[in-house]
Each structure stands twice: as C-alpha cells, then as structure tokens.
Motif scaffolding. Structure first.
Motif, PDB file in Angstrom:
ATOM      1  N   GLU A   1      -5.037  -8.264  12.902  1.00 12.14           N
ATOM      2  CA  GLU A   1      -6.327  -8.245  13.196  1.00 12.14           C
ATOM      3  C   GLU A   1      -5.595  -6.111  13.470  1.00 12.14           C
ATOM      4  OE1 GLU A   1      -9.391  -7.211  17.440  1.00 12.14           O
ATOM      5  OE2 GLU A   1      -7.434  -7.827  17.649  1.00 12.14           O
ATOM      6  N   HIS A   2      -6.508  -5.243  12.449  1.00 10.57           N
ATOM      7  CA  HIS A   2      -6.441  -4.411  13.159  1.00 10.57           C
ATOM      8  C   HIS A   2      -6.506  -3.075  14.213  1.00 10.57           C
ATOM      9  CE1 HIS A   2      -4.488  -0.478  10.737  1.00 10.57           C
ATOM     10  NE2 HIS A   2      -5.365   0.155  11.605  1.00 10.57           N
ATOM     11  N   PRO A   3      -6.001  -3.080  14.832  1.00  8.86           N
ATOM     12  CA  PRO A   3      -6.394  -2.292  16.021  1.00  8.86           C
ATOM     13  C   PRO A   3      -7.707  -1.028  15.304  1.00  8.86           C
ATOM     14  CG  PRO A   3      -4.347  -1.599  15.636  1.00  8.86           C
ATOM     15  CD  PRO A   3      -4.677  -2.194  14.804  1.00  8.86           C
TER      16      PRO A   3
ATOM     17  N   ILE B   1      -7.795   0.099   2.479  1.00 10.28           N
ATOM     18  CA  ILE B   1      -6.352  -0.961   2.150  1.00 10.28           C
ATOM     19  C   ILE B   1      -6.622  -1.163   1.454  1.00 10.28           C
ATOM     20  CG2 ILE B   1      -5.267  -1.807   4.550  1.00 10.28           C
ATOM     21  CD1 ILE B   1      -5.690  -4.712   3.061  1.00 10.28           C
ATOM     22  N   THR B   2      -5.845  -1.015   0.377  1.00 10.63           N
ATOM     23  CA  THR B   2      -5.566  -1.479  -1.678  1.00 10.63           C
ATOM     24  C   THR B   2      -4.704  -2.470  -1.840  1.00 10.63           C
ATOM     25  OG1 THR B   2      -6.547  -0.746  -3.996  1.00 10.63           O
ATOM     26  CG2 THR B   2      -4.918   0.323  -2.686  1.00 10.63           C
ATOM     27  N   TYR B   3      -4.601  -3.004  -3.219  1.00 11.47           N
ATOM     28  CA  TYR B   3      -3.444  -3.670  -3.757  1.00 11.47           C
ATOM     29  C   TYR B   3      -3.095  -3.808  -4.841  1.00 11.47           C
ATOM     30  CZ  TYR B   3      -1.099  -7.870  -3.953  1.00 11.47           C
ATOM     31  OH  TYR B   3       0.042  -9.443  -4.682  1.00 11.47           O
ATOM     32  N   GLN B   4      -2.130  -3.188  -5.178  1.00  5.14           N
ATOM     33  CA  GLN B   4      -1.294  -3.169  -6.381  1.00  5.14           C
ATOM     34  C   GLN B   4      -0.180  -4.649  -6.580  1.00  5.14           C
ATOM     35  OE1 GLN B   4      -1.210  -1.059  -8.667  1.00  5.14           O
ATOM     36  NE2 GLN B   4       0.191  -2.884 -10.684  1.00  5.14           N
ATOM     37  N   ASP B   5      -1.008  -4.707  -7.152  1.00  5.02           N
ATOM     38  CA  ASP B   5      -0.755  -6.567  -7.798  1.00  5.02           C
ATOM     39  C   ASP B   5       1.245  -6.472  -8.750  1.00  5.02           C
ATOM     40  OD1 ASP B   5      -2.262  -8.679  -7.921  1.00  5.02           O
ATOM     41  OD2 ASP B   5      -3.557  -8.366  -9.234  1.00  5.02           O
ATOM     42  N   SER B   6       1.547  -7.297  -8.392  1.00  6.33           N
ATOM     43  CA  SER B   6       3.030  -7.002  -8.415  1.00  6.33           C
ATOM     44  C   SER B   6       3.076  -8.368  -9.889  1.00  6.33           C
ATOM     45  CB  SER B   6       4.358  -8.473  -8.067  1.00  6.33           C
ATOM     46  OG  SER B   6       4.525  -8.030  -8.700  1.00  6.33           O
ATOM     47  N   CYS B   7       2.987  -8.071 -11.305  1.00  8.65           N
ATOM     48  CA  CYS B   7       2.481  -8.058 -12.288  1.00  8.65           C
ATOM     49  C   CYS B   7       3.611  -9.730 -12.646  1.00  8.65           C
ATOM     50  CB  CYS B   7       3.904  -6.778 -13.371  1.00  8.65           C
ATOM     51  SG  CYS B   7       2.804  -5.811 -13.495  1.00  8.65           S
ATOM     52  N   HIS B   8       4.715 -10.005 -12.153  1.00 14.51           N
ATOM     53  CA  HIS B   8       5.402 -10.808 -12.296  1.00 14.51           C
ATOM     54  C   HIS B   8       4.459 -12.023 -11.570  1.00 14.51           C
ATOM     55  CE1 HIS B   8       8.561  -8.712 -13.458  1.00 14.51           C
ATOM     56  NE2 HIS B   8       8.515 -10.040 -14.731  1.00 14.51           N
ATOM     57  N   LEU B   9       4.272 -11.813  -9.338  1.00 12.67           N
ATOM     58  CA  LEU B   9       3.643 -11.973  -9.034  1.00 12.67           C
ATOM     59  C   LEU B   9       2.000 -13.165  -9.712  1.00 12.67           C
ATOM     60  CD1 LEU B   9       3.687 -13.532  -6.610  1.00 12.67           C
ATOM     61  CD2 LEU B   9       2.167 -11.662  -5.482  1.00 12.67           C
TER      62      LEU B   9
ATOM     63  N   ARG C   1      -8.311 -11.402   5.645  1.00 13.49           N
ATOM     64  CA  ARG C   1      -8.691 -12.661   6.121  1.00 13.49           C
ATOM     65  C   ARG C   1      -8.129 -11.541   7.967  1.00 13.49           C
ATOM     66  NH1 ARG C   1      -7.374 -17.869   7.697  1.00 13.49           N
ATOM     67  NH2 ARG C   1      -7.547 -19.089   5.917  1.00 13.49           N
ATOM     68  N   VAL C   2      -8.001 -10.319   8.150  1.00 17.16           N
ATOM     69  CA  VAL C   2      -7.547  -9.594   9.159  1.00 17.16           C
ATOM     70  C   VAL C   2      -8.656  -8.493   9.550  1.00 17.16           C
ATOM     71  CG1 VAL C   2      -6.249  -7.476   9.092  1.00 17.16           C
ATOM     72  CG2 VAL C   2      -5.061  -8.797   7.520  1.00 17.16           C
ATOM     73  N   ALA C   3      -9.205  -8.428  10.122  1.00 18.57           N
ATOM     74  CA  ALA C   3     -10.463  -7.831  11.058  1.00 18.57           C
ATOM     75  C   ALA C   3      -9.863  -6.578  11.095  1.00 18.57           C
ATOM     76  CB  ALA C   3      -9.872  -9.047  12.170  1.00 18.57           C
ATOM     77  N   ASN C   4     -11.262  -5.773  10.515  1.00 27.09           N
ATOM     78  CA  ASN C   4     -11.500  -4.397  10.984  1.00 27.09           C
ATOM     79  C   ASN C   4     -10.668  -3.686  10.273  1.00 27.09           C
ATOM     80  OD1 ASN C   4     -12.746  -4.746  13.876  1.00 27.09           O
ATOM     81  ND2 ASN C   4     -10.755  -4.773  15.349  1.00 27.09           N
ATOM     82  N   VAL C   5     -10.151  -4.481   9.044  1.00 21.77           N
ATOM     83  CA  VAL C   5     -10.116  -3.662   7.479  1.00 21.77           C
ATOM     84  C   VAL C   5     -10.600  -3.547   6.486  1.00 21.77           C
ATOM     85  CG1 VAL C   5      -7.585  -3.841   8.095  1.00 21.77           C
ATOM     86  CG2 VAL C   5      -8.955  -5.201   6.811  1.00 21.77           C
TER      87      VAL C   5
ATOM     88  N   VAL D   1       4.117  -8.480   3.782  1.00 23.47           N
ATOM     89  CA  VAL D   1       4.649  -9.355   4.802  1.00 23.47           C
ATOM     90  C   VAL D   1       4.473  -8.334   6.094  1.00 23.47           C
ATOM     91  CG1 VAL D   1       6.168  -9.988   6.283  1.00 23.47           C
ATOM     92  CG2 VAL D   1       5.774 -11.033   3.434  1.00 23.47           C
ATOM     93  N   ASP D   2       5.131  -7.153   6.076  1.00 22.84           N
ATOM     94  CA  ASP D   2       4.800  -5.709   6.760  1.00 22.84           C
ATOM     95  C   ASP D   2       3.303  -6.004   7.144  1.00 22.84           C
ATOM     96  OD1 ASP D   2       7.880  -5.942   6.736  1.00 22.84           O
ATOM     97  OD2 ASP D   2       7.137  -4.171   4.756  1.00 22.84           O
ATOM     98  N   PHE D   3       2.530  -5.538   6.654  1.00 18.28           N
ATOM     99  CA  PHE D   3       1.433  -5.424   6.581  1.00 18.28           C
ATOM    100  C   PHE D   3       0.509  -6.324   8.252  1.00 18.28           C
ATOM    101  CE2 PHE D   3      -3.547  -6.819   5.895  1.00 18.28           C
ATOM    102  CZ  PHE D   3      -4.295  -4.996   6.533  1.00 18.28           C
ATOM    103  N   LEU D   4       1.044  -7.791   7.002  1.00 16.35           N
ATOM    104  CA  LEU D   4       0.658  -9.739   8.173  1.00 16.35           C
ATOM    105  C   LEU D   4       1.110  -9.073   9.461  1.00 16.35           C
ATOM    106  CD1 LEU D   4       0.092 -11.558   5.319  1.00 16.35           C
ATOM    107  CD2 LEU D   4      -2.120 -10.295   6.734  1.00 16.35           C
TER     108      LEU D   4
END
Ligand code: SF4
Ligand code: SF4
Length: 466
Positions: free
Chosen positions: A340-342, A354-362, A378-382, A457-460
């Motif tokens: 959950e995000h405050p 929030i947005t996401y930049q792929d890791s090419c290798h992933l 899955r994170v609430a409030n985002v 990981v830090d975000f979650l």
C-alpha cells in the motif's frame, strides 16, 4: 539450419557446396577464429525477413542496415565465409550493438543473436591490440576487481569515504572532475552512496522464512549490486523472507561474469560461472533469485555458457533451471504481503503515478517482463502508467554508456521524451545499470524533485502494509 537430431554445427565444420564458390584467398586470423567459434547453423538460420529491424535501437537511431540485427548477422556470415575482411568498419558495427537482445523475441526463426554477438566479440578480443592504458584498465577491472568480492567491498569502502568525508565536494569545488569526460562526470554525480557492508555482512548466510516455509532460495548478490545497491540487496532478502522463503546467501559466490562475456572475455566468464555453480550446488537450493536483469540473463544461460565443459554441464543445467528474477519468484511462488502506498503522499494531492522501464535482459532473455508490472499493479493507491517504448533499451547496456557515449546519449534523450509524457512520480526498473541511466536522464532533464528512479524491490518493500 540446425541438424535434424538437434545438434548444431560449428562454422569450421561447415563446407560450402562444391563448385558453387570461387577460390578465395585464405581467411585472415580473426575470420579464422570466428569460423572456429561461431555457430554456423545460427548464422544460416537467419532468413533475412527483417522482422527484427523495428525492435533494434541502433537501427531505429541510424536507419542503417549494417546497424541492424539482420545486417550484423550478414556481416558475421560474410566474414566467416571469407567474402569480407573483418576490418575496422565491421568491428565498429559489433561495438555499436547494445547487446540488448530485443531482436530475439521478435525473430520467427528463433535466431540466438546474443550468442553470435558474444562469440564474435570474444573472437575480436583475441586479435585486437588495445592501447596500453585500455589493456591495463581491462586487466584491472576484469581480472583483479570484479571477480574478487573482497576487493569489490574495498572499492565500496573507498568510494564511501570519498562520498561521505567531504572529498567529493572538494573534488567538485576545485574542478578535478573536469579532467574526466562529461559522461563520466555525470555518472559520478548520480552514483548512489556506496557501502562496504553487503548482505552477508548484514544478515549472515542464512535468513529464515517468516511464517510457514515455502522453499529455500539462494540469493545471487552480484558484485556491483552488493556495493552500490546494498540496501536493495538487503530488502530483497527481507522481501523474500516475508514472502515465505528461507534465504541462503552462499558467501563463496562471485560476479556472474556478464560484463566479461559481453566484453569478449568469455573464458574469464566461464571461470566465474563455474565457481557460482559450485557455490549454489553445495547450498542445494530450490530457486536462485536474481534482482538484476543483466546478471540474471547470464545466470539463466550458464547451461549454454558451460555446454562444452563436460565436468560442469550437468550442474550448470541444474543451476540454470533454478534461476528466476525476484519479481517472478515472488509472483509465482511467494506468499505475497499486501502492498500500500500512503494515500496522501503526493505534494500536489494527485494520485501517486508510477511507470516502468524494462530491463532488456529481464524482458528479452529471462522473458519475465510482465512480472514487475503485475507486482506494481498490486500496490494500493498508485496509478500505473505504461511508458511508451519501455521495451526499448535505455542506452545503459553494461558499460555501453561509457564506451559508446554518443549513441547512448541519443537513445537516452529519446527515452526521456516518453518518460516525461507519463508525468510519473516514480520511474521503476529492475536492473542497476538501467536504474543509474534513468537517474542520469532525470538529472539531465531537470526532473529531480518531481520524479525519482527506484528499483522494484525498494518500491515494494517500502510499501508492505503494516
Ligand atoms: S527476425 Fe530473425 S530471421 Fe528475420 S532477419 Fe531478423 S534475425 Fe533474421
Ligand atoms: S542486440 Fe539490440 S542493438 Fe544489438 S542488434 Fe539486437 S536489437 Fe539491435
């Protein structure tokens, strides 16, 4: 084409149909090495359809056939067939390739371009004469520092002293950094705080699962990750433990060897791989977790890297079959906590975007690009916004942004145009190199304060609902 029994043919075993080829002069030594090392079946598997062109960042930027996957494969084949000399222009095109492997998932013939590139670069490295200072820098980096975790830790401590003691401010004040190229200066400015204390120094080599145990995960701590992103590594262990895994961190593991393999130092990469295989085999884990797409992509291909090492073949297959990116592992096997995000955390009162930049290798090698997105949602409030062109490389690509500055900058500039369109508060990614490149882009676009680049990981972990 590959042989019907599934085996493949090295280029040197391939002979052209008799009578169809005019007599040619003997191959030059580099072409000879390529002929020995490249898999000719992969070269001929390319049916020249061009489906890969639209996915290739260097083709998009230049519009040149030679700077495309199809063009590069044709160049490799021409050299191996003795039609073309492996001259400087050939080597330039091999260097200009990001190794992002975006050409692979779109290829209908399943051409393993990444392997061809690795084999070509390894061949080139055996023949090229670097200037003395490049030779020395490569020797120190590839042989003396990256493979030795204790030395990496020492580098972390020295860097931390430089950052925390005021030396960095002094260096900036008296203009020492002006002696370095602009890209290196920019990079130095955005480096996170280094650490001399990694996961093992923090937790020891075994961390129990919280609640009933689902399985045992061996954590791959990486070399740079454990120095520049030690906090992310620690949160990875804690997140896995929260999700029901016992986490084992074999202390005898070392660098994955990806930087070596991509820079044409394949034999060194193999030695590093062998040691990692031994370390995790002894720990006898159910899964091997990576939190860096660049490392994970080589780890998951250790079976290919060590396929011609009879003593390691079986263990390398055991190892590769257990590798998963941390996001996929959490999603597929973990007992996920609520995130959950405050609710009122944004200064402007807007929903946190929030947005996401792929890791090419992933995405392109581990084929796990959806897992981080599913976790973020899955994170609430985002509010998750897809970044246009998220699947295109950011220009980081290992040390590409240092050695191919111009193209890396061009790619980053175009990437940031789309990043700005998202109006995101946070730009999330899954690989340390991409993270640094995104920090660099944010800094260059004067977005600091409005937008932050963060590891998934830090975000979650920071949003586990208490
Ligand atoms: S998509 Fe595959 S087969 Fe088609 S040109 Fe590209 S590499 Fe060759
Ligand atoms: S690895 Fe990336 S840059 Fe290289 S040819 Fe493939 S898509 Fe283009």
């Amino acid at each position: 084409m590959a042989a019907a029994n599934g085996t493949t043919t090295p280029a040197h075993e391939h002979s052209a149909p008799s009578g169809s080829t005019p007599a040619r002069k003997p191959l030059n030594p580099l072409a000879q090495t390529m002929k020995m090392q490249l898999n000719y079946d992969e070269l001929t598997n390319c049916m020249r359809c061009g489906f890969c062109q639209a996915a290739c960042p260097t083709f998009i930027e230049t519009g040149l056939e030679a700077a495309s996957p199809r063009g590069r494969i044709a160049l490799m084949k021409a050299v191996v067939d003795g039609i073309m000399e492996p001259d400087q222009s050939f080597r330039d095109q091999m260097d200009l390739c990001l190794g992002c492997r975006a050409c692979e998932p779109v290829c209908p013939a399943d051409v393993k371009y990444g392997h061809l590139l690795e084999e070509t670069r390894d061949s080139i490295e055996q023949h090229v004469e670097h200037r003395w200072f490049i030779k020395a820098a490569r020797k120190v980096a590839f042989k003396q520092v990256f493979p030795k975790q204790k030395r990496m830790r020492l580098v972390g401590k020295l860097l931390r002293t430089y950052q925390k003691s005021g030396l960095q401010k002094v260096a900036h004040g008296i203009g020492v950094m002006k002696l370095f190229p602009k890209n290196m200066r920019d990079m130095e400015a955005i480096l996170p705080e280094a650490s001399g204390q990694g996961v093992v120094e923090t937790f020891g080599t075994r961390v129990p699962a919280k609640g009933p145990k689902i399985g045992t995960v061996g954590m791959f701590r990486g070399c740079l990750m454990d120095v520049l992103f030690a906090e992310t590594n620690k949160k990875t262990v804690q997140l896995l433990s929260e999700a029901g895994f016992e986490v084992v961190i074999p202390d005898t593991q070392n660098c994955c060897g990806a930087l070596h393999a991509h820079a044409g130092e394949v034999s060194q990469a193999k030695e590093l791989a062998k040691n990692n295989v031994r370390a995790f085999r002894e720990a006898n884990v159910d899964y091997i977790a990576s939190n860096a797409g660049g490392c994970g992509a080589l780890l998951i291909e250790y079976d290919h890297l060590l396929h011609d090492e009879p003593d390691f073949k079986e263990d390398a297959e055991w190892f590769a079959s257990r590798v998963k990116d941390v996001s996929l592992l959490l999603l597929e096997k973990g007992r996920l906590p609520a995130f959950e995000h405050p609710a009122d955390a944004t200064a402007d009162g807007e929903t946190f975007t929030i947005t996401y930049q792929d890791s090419c290798h992933l995405r392109n090698v581990m084929r796990s690009g959806n897992a981080p997105r599913n976790l973020m949602k899955r994170v609430a409030n985002v509010n998750f916004v897809e970044l246009q062109g998220a699947d295109r490389c950011c220009g980081s690509a290992g040390i590409y942004n240092i050695v191919q500055t111009e193209m890396a900058n061009q790619i980053l500039e175009h990437k940031m145009e789309h990043v700005k369109e998202t109006n995101a508060h946070m730009l999330i990614t899954s690989n340390p190199g991409c993270l640094l490149q995104m920090k660099l882009g944010i800094e260059r676009e004067n977005l600091s304060g409005k937008m932050e680049a963060v590891h998934i990981v830090d975000f979650l972990y920071d949003r586990i609902k208490s």
